[in-house]
Design a protein around this motif. Structure first.
Motif, short mmCIF file in Angstrom:
data_model
loop_
_atom_site.label_atom_id
_atom_site.label_comp_id
_atom_site.label_asym_id
_atom_site.label_seq_id
_atom_site.Cartn_x
_atom_site.Cartn_y
_atom_site.Cartn_z
N ARG A 435 28.93 -12.49 -95.94
CA ARG A 435 27.92 -11.47 -95.68
C ARG A 435 28.58 -10.09 -95.80
O ARG A 435 29.80 -9.96 -95.60
CB ARG A 435 27.30 -11.63 -94.29
CG ARG A 435 28.30 -11.45 -93.14
CD ARG A 435 27.59 -11.45 -91.80
NE ARG A 435 28.53 -11.24 -90.70
CZ ARG A 435 28.15 -11.02 -89.44
NH1 ARG A 435 26.87 -11.03 -89.12
NH2 ARG A 435 29.05 -10.81 -88.50
N ASP A 438 29.50 -3.31 -93.38
CA ASP A 438 30.17 -2.00 -93.45
C ASP A 438 31.05 -1.86 -94.70
O ASP A 438 32.21 -1.45 -94.62
CB ASP A 438 31.03 -1.78 -92.19
CG ASP A 438 30.18 -1.71 -90.94
OD1 ASP A 438 29.01 -1.32 -91.05
OD2 ASP A 438 30.70 -2.05 -89.86
N ALA A 520 23.13 -3.12 -101.48
CA ALA A 520 22.81 -3.42 -100.08
C ALA A 520 22.11 -2.23 -99.42
O ALA A 520 21.16 -2.40 -98.65
CB ALA A 520 24.10 -3.77 -99.31
N ARG A 521 22.57 -1.02 -99.73
CA ARG A 521 21.91 0.16 -99.16
C ARG A 521 20.47 0.28 -99.65
O ARG A 521 19.56 0.58 -98.88
CB ARG A 521 22.70 1.42 -99.52
CG ARG A 521 24.05 1.53 -98.82
CD ARG A 521 24.83 2.72 -99.34
NE ARG A 521 26.14 2.82 -98.69
CZ ARG A 521 27.09 3.66 -99.09
NH1 ARG A 521 26.89 4.44 -100.13
NH2 ARG A 521 28.26 3.69 -98.45
N ALA A 523 18.54 -2.15 -100.70
CA ALA A 523 17.74 -3.22 -100.08
C ALA A 523 17.42 -2.89 -98.63
O ALA A 523 16.31 -3.14 -98.15
CB ALA A 523 18.50 -4.55 -100.17
N GLU A 524 18.39 -2.32 -97.91
CA GLU A 524 18.15 -1.96 -96.52
C GLU A 524 17.09 -0.87 -96.41
O GLU A 524 16.22 -0.92 -95.55
CB GLU A 524 19.46 -1.49 -95.88
CG GLU A 524 19.33 -1.16 -94.40
CD GLU A 524 20.65 -0.75 -93.79
OE1 GLU A 524 20.67 -0.39 -92.61
OE2 GLU A 524 21.67 -0.78 -94.52
N ALA A 525 17.17 0.13 -97.31
CA ALA A 525 16.17 1.20 -97.29
C ALA A 525 14.78 0.64 -97.60
O ALA A 525 13.78 1.01 -96.95
CB ALA A 525 16.54 2.28 -98.29
N ALA A 527 13.76 -2.43 -97.10
CA ALA A 527 13.33 -3.24 -95.95
C ALA A 527 12.82 -2.37 -94.82
O ALA A 527 11.82 -2.69 -94.17
CB ALA A 527 14.49 -4.13 -95.48
N ASP A 528 13.52 -1.26 -94.55
CA ASP A 528 13.06 -0.35 -93.50
C ASP A 528 11.69 0.21 -93.84
O ASP A 528 10.82 0.32 -92.96
CB ASP A 528 14.08 0.78 -93.31
CG ASP A 528 15.38 0.29 -92.73
OD1 ASP A 528 15.37 -0.83 -92.16
OD2 ASP A 528 16.39 0.99 -92.84
N ALA A 554 14.19 -8.75 -85.82
CA ALA A 554 15.23 -8.67 -86.85
C ALA A 554 15.67 -10.03 -87.34
O ALA A 554 16.31 -10.16 -88.37
CB ALA A 554 16.43 -7.89 -86.33
N ARG A 558 16.03 -14.57 -91.35
CA ARG A 558 17.50 -14.47 -91.44
C ARG A 558 18.08 -15.81 -91.86
O ARG A 558 17.73 -16.85 -91.32
CB ARG A 558 18.05 -14.04 -90.08
CG ARG A 558 19.57 -13.98 -90.06
CD ARG A 558 20.08 -13.56 -88.71
NE ARG A 558 19.77 -12.17 -88.48
CZ ARG A 558 19.99 -11.57 -87.32
NH1 ARG A 558 20.52 -12.24 -86.34
NH2 ARG A 558 19.68 -10.31 -87.15
#
Length: 586
Positions: A435, A438, A520-521, A523-525, A527-528, A554, A558
């Protein structure tokens, strides 16, 4: 210490000047506040009283004209609908009169004019409008028209004159109020100009005073201090100006003398430090050379020991095969000890040789697909997996930069350890997952074996460190040391997850590719943003349905690989990991 009591201090002078300026400004501020309040009151009167009064007086005239026209029209046609403007006008007239009366409470002339309009309007309505309406209803339009004469028209003209008088009174009041607004505004501007002059004058006086009592003495003091800073530590510093400056000059001069006394000590100390630094530099160079020689020695020693050790092991095995059963039992036992010791020595030397080669014999970093590496790991450990009826699974693995042979060796060591340290009568299950955390890939190797006590979590990575006897579990105790050295060579770290529950979970990190981090950034944005849209669209009663099994939103969707406490490998195989394909060996 000298006493500096001559003349005013700088603080006292500045305080006196500021006190005078503050008193003047406070007086001007009070006057401006009073004038501004009066000006605001007059503006409110113009905007909220006289302006609406003028509009309502004009509307009152229009309403009265509508009433008079409605009555005459009804007298001509006898149509009851012609009276609607009259009736509505009467209601609107009452409302306007009430509003004008409230707004003109401070204007007696306007009130008197309004009362006159009310009287004449009531008189016209009693003497003309109501009789005409009654007559038309009773005798018809012709009889009603007979009541409308020049006298009645003159009576209504009198009402019109009174309303005009009312409007003139309102206009007069409005002009007077506007004049007061102009007057107070002009006064306010004058006060602001005076305040600006006071501030400007105070600033000029302050500037001149500071130049004479502050800037010049300070410039002289700075000039003397600069001479000392340039190296003239024998230059005596004298101050001028306010007492504070003279006291400051004396303190600086004392500091100068102290610096001059300690300068020699500083020079001596610096010379000693330079000598110590040179010695440390020599020791660092010697340590670097010693480490290099030690590493070379480990490589050469382990390499050169191979040949004589092979002879010892070969001849011991030859003795064991040729003379087995021909000697007594004790001799057979001694030969077996010799063979076992020689073989174990060979394994130790081979492991030490492999350990010393890490980072020395390099092929350079390339992009390595860990999915392919896991396939190679499964092939290399296939025999051990089949022998112990073990199951090896892994999730979708990333691509990183590194040396493929070393990474393969790393994962082979971890999987082999998981299979070796299994529980009796329990088929081993090993699961490898990854996974992104950071900016690093955190890779986990989890098994259902005997586990590791938390107090031994750090010791297992020490070379030749073993927690069990060689009779219980074979091996040299160098496997995890090799793992640690390979991970650190790739810029990562390795540790035992003591909170993972059953079995053993060893985690290590490897730097991620920039493309993976950016993905990843993104995808995170996304998702948010989707979560925010979903929360806005969902009804409050539907919120619990979006939660996971433990009530945490959350956790919805998962996968096992993304959680520090993932499901056992066999369960993960059935459900998939990280949304990717699963591989199963064993």
């Amino acid at each position: 210490m000298k006493a500096y009591q001559q003349g005013w201090t700088l603080r006292r002078r500045v305080g006196a000047l500021l006190g005078v300026v503050v008193v003047l400004l406070l007086g001007l501020a009070a006057a401006e506040a009073a004038v501004a309040a009066k000006n605001r009151e007059n503006i409110d009167a113009v905007l909220l009283k006289t302006g609406p009064l003028r509009v309502q007086a004009q509307e009152l005239m229009s309403v009265l004209l509508d009433q008079e026209t409605s009555v005459r029209g009804y007298a001509v046609n006898g149509d009851r609908s012609d009276l609607e403007p009259y009736q509505e006008g009467v209601k609107r007239e009452q409302s306007l009169v009430t509003s004008i009366r409230d707004l003109s409470a401070d204007y007696p002339d306007v009130r008197r004019s309004l009362e006159l309009v009310e009287q004449e309007t009531a008189q016209w309505r009693t003497q003309v409008a109501e009789p005409v309406i009654t007559t038309v209803e009773r005798d018809g339009p012709e009889a009603g028209q007979a009541l409308i004469t020049d006298a009645t028209r003159q009576q209504f003209d009198g009402i019109r004159t009174s309303v005009n008088t009312l409007q003139d009174e309102i206009l007069t009041v409005r002009e007077e109020t506007a004049d007061r607004v102009n007057s107070t505004s002009n006064t306010l501007v004058v006060l602001l100009v005076i305040a600006a002059l006071v501030v400007t004058t105070a600033g000029v006086v302050m500037l001149l005073s500071l130049d004479r009592i502050l800037i010049r003495p300070l410039a002289a003091l700075v000039s003397q201090v600069r001479e000392v800073a340039d190296g003239d530590y024998r230059h005596h510093i004298e101050g001028s100006g306010p007492p504070e400056f003279r006291r400051l000059a004396e303190d600086i001069d004392q500091m100068r003398m102290k610096i001059a006394r300690e300068l020699d000590e500083v020079r001596e100390a610096r010379e000693r430090i330079e000598w110590v630094n040179s010695q440390l530099q020599k020791q660092a160079e010697e340590l670097t050379r010693s480490n290099r020689d030690l590493e070379q020695f480990a490589y050469v020693a382990s390499h050169d020991l191979q040949e004589p050790l092979r002879k010892v092991a070969s001849f011991c095995q030859l003795l064991q095969r040729r003379y087995a059963g021909q000697l007594d039992e004790r001799a057979d036992q001694y030969i077996a000890f010799a063979v076992d010791g020689a073989q174990r020595m060979q394994r130790l030397i081979n492991d030490l040789l492999a350990f010393s080669r890490i980072g020395r014999l390099t092929t350079g970093f390339t992009e390595v697909d860990l999915n392919k590496v896991m396939g190679d790991v499964a092939g290399q450990t296939e025999a051990a997996l089949q022998y112990s009826d073990a199951e090896l699974t892994w999730g979708e693995m990333p691509t990183i930069r590194g040396e493929e042979p070393l990474l393969t060796n790393l994962l082979v060591n971890l999987v082999s350890n998981s299979v070796k340290f299994r529980r009796p009568d329990v088929p081993p299950k090993v699961h490898v997952s990854a996974r992104l955390v950071d900016g690093e890939w955190e890779i986990s190797c989890r098994d259902n074996g005997i586990g590791i006590e938390p107090e031994f979590a750090d010791k297992i990575f020490v070379i030749f460190q073993r927690l069990h006897s060689k009779d219980a579990y074979p091996g040299t105790g160098i496997g995890l040391a090799i793992v640690k050295k390979i991970v650190e060579y790739h810029g990562g770290r390795v540790w035992v997850d003591t909170d993972a529950g059953e079995g053993t979970t060893i985690r290590f990190t490897l730097p991620a590719l920039e493309a993976d981090i950016e993905a990843a950034r993104a995808a995170e944005a996304a998702a948010d943003e989707d979560a925010t849209d979903a929360e806005d669209a969902a009804e409050p009663a539907e919120a619990p349905a979006a939660e996971g099994a433990d009530g945490d939103p959350a956790d919805v969707g998962r996968q096992p690989d993304g959680d520090a406490r993932e499901e056992p490998p066999a369960e993960a195989d059935r459900h998939g990991t990280n949304g990717g394909m699963k591989e199963t060996v064993g």
